[in-house]
Design a protein around this motif. Structure first.
Motif, PDB file in Angstrom:
ATOM      1  N   ALA A 156     -24.111 -28.451  50.841  1.00 30.59           N
ATOM      2  CA  ALA A 156     -23.060 -27.757  50.102  1.00 30.59           C
ATOM      3  C   ALA A 156     -22.964 -28.309  48.677  1.00 30.59           C
ATOM      4  CB  ALA A 156     -21.726 -27.910  50.825  1.00 30.59           C
ATOM      5  N   GLY A 157     -23.092 -29.615  48.532  1.00 29.96           N
ATOM      6  CA  GLY A 157     -23.073 -30.219  47.201  1.00 29.96           C
ATOM      7  C   GLY A 157     -24.270 -29.784  46.368  1.00 29.96           C
ATOM      8  N   THR A 158     -25.410 -29.669  47.015  1.00 30.52           N
ATOM      9  CA  THR A 158     -26.620 -29.208  46.320  1.00 30.52           C
ATOM     10  C   THR A 158     -26.466 -27.774  45.856  1.00 30.52           C
ATOM     11  OG1 THR A 158     -27.959 -30.707  47.651  1.00 30.52           O
ATOM     12  CG2 THR A 158     -29.113 -28.916  46.556  1.00 30.52           C
ATOM     13  N   ALA A 159     -25.905 -26.918  46.707  1.00 35.91           N
ATOM     14  CA  ALA A 159     -25.691 -25.520  46.341  1.00 35.91           C
ATOM     15  C   ALA A 159     -24.684 -25.403  45.197  1.00 35.91           C
ATOM     16  CB  ALA A 159     -25.209 -24.730  47.551  1.00 35.91           C
ATOM     17  N   ALA A 160     -23.645 -26.218  45.244  1.00 34.30           N
ATOM     18  CA  ALA A 160     -22.646 -26.182  44.175  1.00 34.30           C
ATOM     19  C   ALA A 160     -23.255 -26.631  42.845  1.00 34.30           C
ATOM     20  CB  ALA A 160     -21.457 -27.068  44.540  1.00 34.30           C
ATOM     21  N   LYS A 161     -24.075 -27.670  42.884  1.00 30.93           N
ATOM     22  CA  LYS A 161     -24.730 -28.149  41.663  1.00 30.93           C
ATOM     23  C   LYS A 161     -25.682 -27.087  41.108  1.00 30.93           C
ATOM     24  CE  LYS A 161     -25.854 -31.162  38.568  1.00 30.93           C
ATOM     25  NZ  LYS A 161     -24.980 -31.369  37.442  1.00 30.93           N
ATOM     26  N   ALA A 162     -26.420 -26.423  41.994  1.00 35.25           N
ATOM     27  CA  ALA A 162     -27.328 -25.363  41.549  1.00 35.25           C
ATOM     28  C   ALA A 162     -26.543 -24.200  40.928  1.00 35.25           C
ATOM     29  CB  ALA A 162     -28.164 -24.869  42.723  1.00 35.25           C
ATOM     30  N   GLN A 163     -25.407 -23.848  41.521  1.00 37.55           N
ATOM     31  CA  GLN A 163     -24.580 -22.775  40.969  1.00 37.55           C
ATOM     32  C   GLN A 163     -24.024 -23.177  39.598  1.00 37.55           C
ATOM     33  OE1 GLN A 163     -24.367 -19.823  42.025  1.00 37.55           O
ATOM     34  NE2 GLN A 163     -22.472 -18.917  41.334  1.00 37.55           N
ATOM     35  N   GLU A 164     -23.646 -24.427  39.475  1.00 43.32           N
ATOM     36  CA  GLU A 164     -23.145 -24.925  38.195  1.00 43.32           C
ATOM     37  C   GLU A 164     -24.223 -24.824  37.119  1.00 43.32           C
ATOM     38  OE1 GLU A 164     -21.863 -29.286  36.600  1.00 43.32           O
ATOM     39  OE2 GLU A 164     -21.105 -28.694  38.573  1.00 43.32           O
ATOM     40  N   LEU A 165     -25.443 -25.208  37.466  1.00 46.38           N
ATOM     41  CA  LEU A 165     -26.556 -25.111  36.514  1.00 46.38           C
ATOM     42  C   LEU A 165     -26.841 -23.660  36.154  1.00 46.38           C
ATOM     43  CD1 LEU A 165     -28.972 -27.791  38.008  1.00 46.38           C
ATOM     44  CD2 LEU A 165     -27.663 -27.964  35.880  1.00 46.38           C
ATOM     45  N   LYS A 166     -26.815 -22.800  37.162  1.00 46.09           N
ATOM     46  CA  LYS A 166     -27.092 -21.382  36.926  1.00 46.09           C
ATOM     47  C   LYS A 166     -26.050 -20.764  36.000  1.00 46.09           C
ATOM     48  CE  LYS A 166     -26.294 -17.678  39.784  1.00 46.09           C
ATOM     49  NZ  LYS A 166     -26.387 -16.923  41.023  1.00 46.09           N
ATOM     50  N   ARG A 223     -19.615 -24.263  47.346  1.00 41.33           N
ATOM     51  CA  ARG A 223     -19.644 -25.464  48.183  1.00 41.33           C
ATOM     52  C   ARG A 223     -18.928 -25.215  49.507  1.00 41.33           C
ATOM     53  NH1 ARG A 223     -19.859 -31.016  46.868  1.00 41.33           N
ATOM     54  NH2 ARG A 223     -19.673 -30.449  44.705  1.00 41.33           N
ATOM     55  N   GLN A 224     -17.728 -24.644  49.450  1.00 40.26           N
ATOM     56  CA  GLN A 224     -16.949 -24.419  50.662  1.00 40.26           C
ATOM     57  C   GLN A 224     -17.621 -23.387  51.568  1.00 40.26           C
ATOM     58  OE1 GLN A 224     -14.218 -26.268  51.468  1.00 40.26           O
ATOM     59  NE2 GLN A 224     -14.532 -25.333  53.454  1.00 40.26           N
ATOM     60  N   GLY A 225     -18.130 -22.320  50.979  1.00 39.58           N
ATOM     61  CA  GLY A 225     -18.801 -21.284  51.767  1.00 39.58           C
ATOM     62  C   GLY A 225     -20.059 -21.801  52.449  1.00 39.58           C
ATOM     63  N   PHE A 226     -20.848 -22.570  51.718  1.00 40.48           N
ATOM     64  CA  PHE A 226     -22.067 -23.141  52.285  1.00 40.48           C
ATOM     65  C   PHE A 226     -21.732 -24.082  53.431  1.00 40.48           C
ATOM     66  CE2 PHE A 226     -25.579 -25.976  52.818  1.00 40.48           C
ATOM     67  CZ  PHE A 226     -26.706 -25.260  52.471  1.00 40.48           C
TER      68      PHE A 226
END
Length: 109
Positions: free
Chosen positions: A37-47, A94-97
């Protein structure tokens, strides 16, 4: 009457055992779901900040991962995040993942 009582007790014990196994699975895999979830949130932040997928991949290559499976999983999560059309905030991602990961792990057991 005795047969009914035996059947009810065995069903109750079986249901309780299934609940404990599912709960144990969630506790054991909680770290993996949280990390993903943290990885997905970081990727979304970068995107959302305009970083290209190529640059995000390069950034992942510089990270030190504690487990061997983490690098490839981080790459996959990042690619899926970039492929989606979602514009949600990283906290929502993050929460959804995390919720989906836990639901998957419990259902798999």
């Amino acid at each position: 009457m005795r047969n009914v009582l035996v059947v009810l007790m065995s069903c109750g014990l079986a249901g309780g055992a299934a609940f404990v196994q599912a709960r144990e699975l969630v506790e054991k895999d909680r770290y993996m779901c949280s990390w993903g979830a943290g990885t997905a949130a970081k990727a979304q932040e970068l995107k959302l900040s305009g970083v290209s997928l190529y640059a995000a991949r390069q950034k992942l290559q510089t990270y030190k991962f504690s487990k061997p499976w983490m690098r490839m999983m981080a790459m996959g999560i990042t690619e899926q995040t970039y492929d989606s059309q979602s514009r949600l905030k990283p906290a929502a991602i993050r929460q959804g993942f995390y919720d989906d990961c836990v639901r998957y792990k419990v259902a798999r057991k």
